[in-house]
Enzyme design. Structure first.
Site, PDB file in Angstrom:
ATOM      1  N   ASN A  29      -6.761  -0.666   1.129  1.00 43.03           N
ATOM      2  CA  ASN A  29      -6.121  -0.291   2.388  1.00 43.03           C
ATOM      3  C   ASN A  29      -6.902   0.887   2.991  1.00 43.03           C
ATOM      4  O   ASN A  29      -7.151   1.885   2.320  1.00 43.03           O
ATOM      5  CB  ASN A  29      -4.660   0.082   2.114  1.00 43.03           C
ATOM      6  CG  ASN A  29      -3.900   0.429   3.382  1.00 43.03           C
ATOM      7  OD1 ASN A  29      -4.054   1.503   3.947  1.00 43.03           O
ATOM      8  ND2 ASN A  29      -3.052  -0.481   3.831  1.00 43.03           N
ATOM      9  N   ILE A  38       4.610  10.592   4.340  1.00 41.98           N
ATOM     10  CA  ILE A  38       3.599  11.172   3.442  1.00 41.98           C
ATOM     11  C   ILE A  38       2.403  11.654   4.275  1.00 41.98           C
ATOM     12  O   ILE A  38       1.787  12.676   3.956  1.00 41.98           O
ATOM     13  CB  ILE A  38       3.120  10.126   2.394  1.00 41.98           C
ATOM     14  CG1 ILE A  38       4.291   9.502   1.623  1.00 41.98           C
ATOM     15  CG2 ILE A  38       2.084  10.736   1.445  1.00 41.98           C
ATOM     16  CD1 ILE A  38       5.074  10.402   0.732  1.00 41.98           C
ATOM     17  N   GLY A  39       2.096  10.916   5.329  1.00 39.28           N
ATOM     18  CA  GLY A  39       0.949  11.302   6.159  1.00 39.28           C
ATOM     19  C   GLY A  39      -0.367  10.883   5.531  1.00 39.28           C
ATOM     20  O   GLY A  39      -1.416  11.493   5.771  1.00 39.28           O
ATOM     21  N   LEU A  40      -0.317   9.825   4.730  1.00 40.37           N
ATOM     22  CA  LEU A  40      -1.534   9.208   4.170  1.00 40.37           C
ATOM     23  C   LEU A  40      -2.398  10.177   3.368  1.00 40.37           C
ATOM     24  O   LEU A  40      -3.620  10.168   3.479  1.00 40.37           O
ATOM     25  CB  LEU A  40      -2.349   8.551   5.298  1.00 40.37           C
ATOM     26  CG  LEU A  40      -1.623   7.405   6.019  1.00 40.37           C
ATOM     27  CD1 LEU A  40      -2.420   6.917   7.216  1.00 40.37           C
ATOM     28  CD2 LEU A  40      -1.354   6.252   5.070  1.00 40.37           C
ATOM     29  N   ASN A  95       4.763  -2.876   8.370  1.00 36.91           N
ATOM     30  CA  ASN A  95       4.750  -1.485   7.929  1.00 36.91           C
ATOM     31  C   ASN A  95       6.175  -0.929   8.125  1.00 36.91           C
ATOM     32  O   ASN A  95       7.090  -1.669   8.498  1.00 36.91           O
ATOM     33  CB  ASN A  95       3.704  -0.700   8.736  1.00 36.91           C
ATOM     34  CG  ASN A  95       3.114   0.450   7.927  1.00 36.91           C
ATOM     35  OD1 ASN A  95       3.864   1.180   7.264  1.00 36.91           O
ATOM     36  ND2 ASN A  95       1.816   0.614   7.959  1.00 36.91           N
ATOM     37  N   SER A  99       0.820  -1.208   0.000  1.00 37.30           N
ATOM     38  CA  SER A  99       0.000   0.000   0.000  1.00 37.30           C
ATOM     39  C   SER A  99       0.858   1.263   0.000  1.00 37.30           C
ATOM     40  O   SER A  99       1.829   1.375   0.740  1.00 37.30           O
ATOM     41  CB  SER A  99      -0.891  -0.004   1.243  1.00 37.30           C
ATOM     42  OG  SER A  99      -1.637   1.185   1.300  1.00 37.30           O
ATOM     43  N   GLY A 131      11.001  -4.596   2.139  1.00 37.74           N
ATOM     44  CA  GLY A 131      12.260  -4.676   1.410  1.00 37.74           C
ATOM     45  C   GLY A 131      12.369  -5.783   0.391  1.00 37.74           C
ATOM     46  O   GLY A 131      13.474  -6.240   0.099  1.00 37.74           O
ATOM     47  N   CYS A 189       0.466   3.117  10.719  1.00 36.24           N
ATOM     48  CA  CYS A 189       1.229   4.173  10.055  1.00 36.24           C
ATOM     49  C   CYS A 189       1.945   5.018  11.093  1.00 36.24           C
ATOM     50  O   CYS A 189       1.312   5.609  11.962  1.00 36.24           O
ATOM     51  CB  CYS A 189       0.342   5.066   9.204  1.00 36.24           C
ATOM     52  SG  CYS A 189       1.320   6.326   8.381  1.00 36.24           S
TER      53      CYS A 189
HETATM   54  C1  LIG Z   1       5.875   6.172   0.077  1.00 35.49           C
HETATM   55  C2  LIG Z   1       5.214   5.130   0.936  1.00 35.49           C
HETATM   56  C3  LIG Z   1       3.850   5.252   1.230  1.00 35.49           C
HETATM   57  C4  LIG Z   1       3.205   4.294   2.028  1.00 35.49           C
HETATM   58  N1  LIG Z   1       1.859   4.409   2.277  1.00 35.49           N
HETATM   59  C5  LIG Z   1       1.210   3.447   3.000  1.00 35.49           C
HETATM   60  C6  LIG Z   1      -0.210   3.492   3.170  1.00 35.49           C
HETATM   61  O1  LIG Z   1      -0.911   4.374   2.664  1.00 35.49           O
HETATM   62  N2  LIG Z   1      -0.790   2.522   3.934  1.00 35.49           N
HETATM   63  C7  LIG Z   1      -0.057   1.485   4.488  1.00 35.49           C
HETATM   64  O2  LIG Z   1      -0.635   0.614   5.151  1.00 35.49           O
HETATM   65  N3  LIG Z   1       1.298   1.400   4.284  1.00 35.49           N
HETATM   66  C8  LIG Z   1       1.925   2.351   3.565  1.00 35.49           C
HETATM   67  N4  LIG Z   1       3.287   2.249   3.345  1.00 35.49           N
HETATM   68  C9  LIG Z   1       4.038   1.081   3.890  1.00 35.49           C
HETATM   69  C10 LIG Z   1       4.201  -0.017   2.829  1.00 35.49           C
HETATM   70  O3  LIG Z   1       2.947  -0.512   2.392  1.00 35.49           O
HETATM   71  C11 LIG Z   1       5.046  -1.200   3.359  1.00 35.49           C
HETATM   72  O4  LIG Z   1       4.403  -1.756   4.493  1.00 35.49           O
HETATM   73  C12 LIG Z   1       6.459  -0.782   3.767  1.00 35.49           C
HETATM   74  O5  LIG Z   1       6.962   0.238   2.912  1.00 35.49           O
HETATM   75  C13 LIG Z   1       7.438  -1.966   3.759  1.00 35.49           C
HETATM   76  O6  LIG Z   1       7.573  -2.530   2.464  1.00 35.49           O
HETATM   77  P1  LIG Z   1       8.760  -2.107   1.426  1.00 35.49           P
HETATM   78  O7  LIG Z   1      10.033  -2.110   2.209  1.00 35.49           O
HETATM   79  O8  LIG Z   1       8.716  -3.130   0.338  1.00 35.49           O
HETATM   80  O9  LIG Z   1       8.419  -0.728   0.922  1.00 35.49           O
HETATM   81  C14 LIG Z   1       3.945   3.192   2.547  1.00 35.49           C
HETATM   82  C15 LIG Z   1       5.324   3.071   2.231  1.00 35.49           C
HETATM   83  C16 LIG Z   1       5.946   4.010   1.436  1.00 35.49           C
HETATM   84  C17 LIG Z   1       7.413   3.833   1.115  1.00 35.49           C
END
Ligand SMILES: Cc1cc2nc3c(=O)[nH]c(=O)nc-3n(C[C@H](O)[C@H](O)[C@H](O)COP(=O)(O)O)c2cc1C
Length: 302
Positions: A100, A72-74, A192, A22, A244, A130
């Site tokens: 989500n 980002i702050g959703l 997250n 997400s 990751g 978050c």
């Molecule tokens: C730019 C950005 C925006 C994200 N926005 C959300 C979000 O809206 N809701 C959420 O549950 N997680 C959000 N996440 C977390 C990711 O879904 C994920 O749990 C986290 O980045 C770990 O995975 P990754 O290392 O593959 O990025 C965000 C992550 C990033 C980098």
């Protein structure tokens, strides 16, 4: 050799275990010209709230060793725009839709969940983890009693199966996983981002305006593998693992640790084709290793 890559998340069949994390893929529209969305097991959307959220002040992202940081702050357009614009777009694709959901209070979450009850979406992923919003979000994700209560309240209203998305910013993630499952969570997703901080020494201030920011990308992958393993051994619901994942090997690690599906996040930003390469890589691994069913690999490392 015919191989089966189908996995089951709370009664919903995904054609393969790969979805997107997400917030790193919008609702897939921006990626549509690079990625054949029909190939994904599911698309997980950016968090959607009951009303539009402007997000945090800028700068909101920074680079770090082995990944990135974001606060980002959703930011999101709210459920009305989302339901009119994003769901019909995703429904033109042959993939499952995981929405989500974010909120600042139990009522906010419930409002979105009730709105989604009449929509043609497959699964709800509830973001109670978050680190970048002051109210709600993380507050529910770091206190087992609050997590239990919000999960119970959401389950009472939800029409679709509910995935609770857990925070890694806790001492013992299995306590949180058990609280969510006791309240009726149908599945869990983790992890997250991990709360971090970066200082811009030239400006002598915080690199990200929010001061703290969530760390994602390869730097957090070993932590994700450890937490997926711990949770898989503590509860009985399917897990969507993330953190990751850059390539098929990373995804397979999470699957072998106990994840039924895997979400690709930060990798999309430096390689828009990452998801497809990972799906192809998993298929190749299965053929090369005589694995006829991906389900044989889920949690195979004890
Ligand atoms: C730019 C950005 C925006 C994200 N926005 C959300 C979000 O809206 N809701 C959420 O549950 N997680 C959000 N996440 C977390 C990711 O879904 C994920 O749990 C986290 O980045 C770990 O995975 P990754 O290392 O593959 O990025 C965000 C992550 C990033 C980098």
């Amino acid at each position: 050799m015919g191989i089966n890559t189908k996995v089951n998340i709370a009664g919903v069949e995904l054609k393969n275990p790969i979805t997107v994390a997400s917030g790193t893929f919008g609702s897939g529209m921006e990626y549509d010209e690079f990625v054949d969305l029909n190939r994904l097991g599911a698309v997980t959307t950016k968090g959607v709230a009951n009303v539009p959220w402007p997000g945090n002040p800028t700068p909101r992202v920074a680079e770090t060793y082995g990944g990135m940081m974001n606060a980002i702050g959703l930011q999101n357009p709210g459920i009305d725009v989302f339901a009119k614009r994003d769901i019909p777009f995703l429904r033109t694709k042959d993939t499952k839709i995981i929405v989500n959901v974010c909120g600042k209070s139990t009522e906010d979450y419930i409002e979105v969940v009730e709105r989604l009850a009449d929509e043609d979406v497959d699964l709800l992923e509830i973001n109670v983890s978050c680190p970048n919003v002051k109210e709600g979000g993380i507050a529910f994700g770091q206190d087992p009693k609050a997590l239990y209560d919000i999960t119970k309240a959401i389950k009472a209203k939800a029409k679709q199966p509910v995935i609770m998305k857990l925070s890694p910013n806790v001492t013992d993630i299995t306590i949180m996983a058990k609280a969510a499952c006791e309240a009726g969570a149908d599945a869990l997703s983790l992890i997250n981002t991990i709360t971090g901080m970066k200082i811009d020494v030239n400006r002598r201030t915080f690199a990200v305006a929010n001061k703290t920011a969530g760390v994602s990308g390869p730097a957090i992958h070993p932590i994700a593998v450890r937490m997926v393993y711990q949770v898989a051994n503590a509860v009985d619901v399917p897990i969507i693992g993330m953190g990751g994942v850059m390539n098929a090997e990373d995804a397979l690690e999470l699957i072998m640790a106990g994840a039924s599906a895997v979400a690709v996040g930060t990798a999309n930003f430096n390689n828009p084709y990452a998801t497809i390469e990972i799906i192809d890589g998993i298929e190749k691994y299965m053929i090369d290793n005589n694995i006829s069913d991906i389900n044989e690999l889920i949690g195979c490392v004890k």
